[in-house]
Write an enzyme that holds these catalytic residues in place. Sequence first.
Site, PDB file in Angstrom:
ATOM      1  N   GLY A  56       0.847  -1.205   0.109  1.00 35.62           N
ATOM      2  CA  GLY A  56      -0.063   0.062   0.135  1.00 35.62           C
ATOM      3  C   GLY A  56       0.880   1.222  -0.075  1.00 35.62           C
ATOM      4  O   GLY A  56       0.387   2.310   0.092  1.00 35.62           O
ATOM      5  N   CYS A  57       2.097   1.104  -0.067  1.00 38.55           N
ATOM      6  CA  CYS A  57       3.097   2.435  -0.191  1.00 38.55           C
ATOM      7  C   CYS A  57       3.255   2.323  -1.418  1.00 38.55           C
ATOM      8  O   CYS A  57       3.908   1.409  -2.210  1.00 38.55           O
ATOM      9  CB  CYS A  57       4.277   2.080   0.884  1.00 38.55           C
ATOM     10  SG  CYS A  57       3.823   2.212   2.492  1.00 38.55           S
ATOM     11  N   GLN A  58       3.517   3.588  -2.037  1.00 39.21           N
ATOM     12  CA  GLN A  58       4.094   3.958  -3.071  1.00 39.21           C
ATOM     13  C   GLN A  58       5.455   3.577  -3.447  1.00 39.21           C
ATOM     14  O   GLN A  58       6.252   3.154  -4.196  1.00 39.21           O
ATOM     15  CB  GLN A  58       3.796   5.294  -3.777  1.00 39.21           C
ATOM     16  CG  GLN A  58       4.368   5.526  -5.273  1.00 39.21           C
ATOM     17  CD  GLN A  58       3.788   7.058  -5.744  1.00 39.21           C
ATOM     18  OE1 GLN A  58       3.790   7.850  -4.790  1.00 39.21           O
ATOM     19  NE2 GLN A  58       3.681   7.272  -7.208  1.00 39.21           N
ATOM     20  N   SER A  59       6.366   3.867  -2.317  1.00 36.70           N
ATOM     21  CA  SER A  59       7.662   3.686  -2.130  1.00 36.70           C
ATOM     22  C   SER A  59       8.031   2.325  -1.474  1.00 36.70           C
ATOM     23  O   SER A  59       6.998   1.743  -1.046  1.00 36.70           O
ATOM     24  CB  SER A  59       8.476   4.581  -1.155  1.00 36.70           C
ATOM     25  OG  SER A  59       8.021   6.168  -1.448  1.00 36.70           O
ATOM     26  N   GLY A 126       0.133   5.561   2.656  1.00 32.18           N
ATOM     27  CA  GLY A 126       1.212   4.743   2.934  1.00 32.18           C
ATOM     28  C   GLY A 126       1.548   4.723   4.385  1.00 32.18           C
ATOM     29  O   GLY A 126       1.623   3.556   4.871  1.00 32.18           O
TER      30      GLY A 126
END
Length: 145
Positions: A56-59, A126
């Site tokens: 769920g984190c872009q990074s 995130g």
Amino acid sequence: MSTTQTQSIAATQDEIIGDQSLFEDWTERYGYVIELGQALPALPDEFKTDANKVRGCQSQVWIHPTLNDNVVTLQADSDAPTVRGLMAMLVRLYSGHTPEEIVAKNPDFINRSGLEENLSMVRVNGMRAADKQIKKYAQAFIDGA
């Protein structure tokens, strides 16, 4: 019980909010978040596994929990400087507490500190995903998994 635990999660959250309020504008707060990330010890590569990766984190974000004498210690890392700073806040908030304390607390410093209104929704989501994963780790410790 850890002898290093000196205050509640709520008190630590209030400190995090207080730290943010020391800065006049969002640019200074943002710089402070990045500084927190720079100060966060790097997570050893051996813990940068798929099992420790936050969904769920872009990074790229990893959280590695350990339990010793019913006290949780968290290590975290990210490939993005801002996210690393946000993870530093979560590590500060939860490390040194029991799994039960972690599961029982729903932090609202993201909203109360102004982070929610100034970060992109992707970053906020995130951070919430990371918080949710920390709670899952804590629950697994409670369940003996």
